[in-house]
Motif scaffolding. Structure first.
Motif, short mmCIF file in Angstrom:
data_model
loop_
_atom_site.label_atom_id
_atom_site.label_comp_id
_atom_site.label_asym_id
_atom_site.label_seq_id
_atom_site.Cartn_x
_atom_site.Cartn_y
_atom_site.Cartn_z
N SER A 21 0.85 -1.20 0.00
CA SER A 21 0.00 0.00 0.00
C SER A 21 0.88 1.24 0.00
O SER A 21 1.98 1.23 0.56
CB SER A 21 -0.90 0.03 1.24
OG SER A 21 -1.74 -1.09 1.31
N ALA A 23 0.14 5.45 0.57
CA ALA A 23 -0.80 6.54 0.80
C ALA A 23 -0.10 7.88 0.58
O ALA A 23 0.97 8.12 1.14
CB ALA A 23 -1.35 6.47 2.21
N SER A 25 -0.22 11.98 1.01
CA SER A 25 -0.84 12.97 1.88
C SER A 25 -0.13 14.30 1.73
O SER A 25 0.98 14.38 1.22
CB SER A 25 -0.78 12.51 3.34
OG SER A 25 0.56 12.40 3.77
N ARG A 71 -6.28 1.49 -7.12
CA ARG A 71 -6.18 2.71 -6.34
C ARG A 71 -7.52 3.07 -5.75
O ARG A 71 -8.57 2.74 -6.31
CB ARG A 71 -5.62 3.86 -7.16
CG ARG A 71 -6.47 4.30 -8.33
CD ARG A 71 -5.71 5.27 -9.24
NE ARG A 71 -5.66 6.63 -8.70
CZ ARG A 71 -4.97 7.61 -9.26
NH1 ARG A 71 -4.22 7.37 -10.34
NH2 ARG A 71 -4.99 8.83 -8.74
N ASP A 72 -7.47 3.76 -4.62
CA ASP A 72 -8.65 4.30 -3.96
C ASP A 72 -8.48 5.81 -3.98
O ASP A 72 -7.69 6.36 -3.19
CB ASP A 72 -8.74 3.77 -2.53
CG ASP A 72 -10.00 4.22 -1.80
OD1 ASP A 72 -10.53 5.30 -2.15
OD2 ASP A 72 -10.43 3.52 -0.88
N ASN A 73 -9.17 6.47 -4.88
CA ASN A 73 -8.97 7.91 -5.05
C ASN A 73 -9.41 8.70 -3.82
O ASN A 73 -8.84 9.74 -3.52
CB ASN A 73 -9.73 8.39 -6.29
CG ASN A 73 -9.10 7.89 -7.58
OD1 ASN A 73 -7.89 7.70 -7.66
ND2 ASN A 73 -9.92 7.64 -8.58
N ALA A 74 -10.42 8.20 -3.12
CA ALA A 74 -10.89 8.91 -1.93
C ALA A 74 -9.83 8.92 -0.83
O ALA A 74 -9.79 9.83 -0.01
CB ALA A 74 -12.16 8.25 -1.42
N LYS A 75 -8.98 7.90 -0.84
CA LYS A 75 -7.93 7.80 0.17
C LYS A 75 -6.55 8.17 -0.36
O LYS A 75 -5.57 8.06 0.37
CB LYS A 75 -7.90 6.37 0.73
CG LYS A 75 -9.16 5.95 1.47
CD LYS A 75 -9.04 4.53 2.00
CE LYS A 75 -10.29 4.11 2.75
NZ LYS A 75 -10.19 2.71 3.26
N ASN A 76 -6.48 8.56 -1.63
CA ASN A 76 -5.19 8.87 -2.26
C ASN A 76 -4.19 7.73 -2.05
O ASN A 76 -3.01 7.95 -1.73
CB ASN A 76 -4.60 10.18 -1.70
CG ASN A 76 -5.35 11.40 -2.18
OD1 ASN A 76 -6.04 11.35 -3.20
ND2 ASN A 76 -5.22 12.49 -1.47
N THR A 77 -4.66 6.53 -2.23
CA THR A 77 -3.87 5.34 -1.95
C THR A 77 -3.83 4.42 -3.16
O THR A 77 -4.84 4.24 -3.84
CB THR A 77 -4.45 4.59 -0.73
OG1 THR A 77 -4.42 5.45 0.41
CG2 THR A 77 -3.65 3.34 -0.43
N TYR A 79 -2.49 0.45 -4.39
CA TYR A 79 -2.18 -0.87 -3.87
C TYR A 79 -1.50 -1.71 -4.96
O TYR A 79 -1.74 -1.50 -6.15
CB TYR A 79 -3.46 -1.59 -3.42
CG TYR A 79 -4.29 -0.81 -2.44
CD1 TYR A 79 -5.36 -0.03 -2.88
CD2 TYR A 79 -4.01 -0.84 -1.09
CE1 TYR A 79 -6.13 0.69 -1.98
CE2 TYR A 79 -4.77 -0.12 -0.17
CZ TYR A 79 -5.83 0.65 -0.63
OH TYR A 79 -6.58 1.37 0.25
#
Length: 120
Positions: A21, A23, A25, A71-77, A79
């Motif tokens: 992962s 992330a 920020s 990717r999870d755009n809401a979490k800026n992450t 995988y």
């Protein structure tokens, strides 16, 4: 200031799986491409997989069918699911992001790296 923080590396036997992962920020307006690169001792850093904001993906031939980037755009992450790992996958894996900051300047940076070791 933007930070990329990776997690999920480790030691696994051949045939096993790991999930990385990363992330992002900080001072982020939007993220374009996120990707994973790796560097083995004595070798150049190489692209493993990348994913755009529209979820288009690109994989190195050596990992196609075994690794999946998402990717999870809401979490800026982002995988990286790594299955059927081989000893030749052993390397330090680095997260990369290309994004716009809130000042609308371009940023292209790296995480600190996470070690993946696959034993035979």
């Amino acid at each position: 200031q933007v930070q990329l923080v990776e997690s999920g590396g480790g030691f696994v036997q051949a045939g096993g799986s790991l999930r990385l992962s990363c992330a992002a920020s900080g001072n982020i307006f939007s993220i374009n491409t996120m990707g994973w690169y790796r560097q083995a001792p004595g070798r150049q850093r190489e692209l493993v997989a990348a994913i755009t904001g529209g979820s288009s993906t690109n994989y190195a031939d050596s990992v196609k069918g075994r690794f999946t980037i998402s990717r999870d755009n809401a979490k800026n992450t982002v995988y990286l699911q790594m299955n059927s790992l081989k000893p030749e996958d052993t390397a330090v894996y680095y997260c990369n992001a290309k994004l716009l900051t809130r000042l609308l300047s371009s940023w292209n940076g790296w995480g600190q790296g996470t070690q993946v070791t696959v034993s035979s």
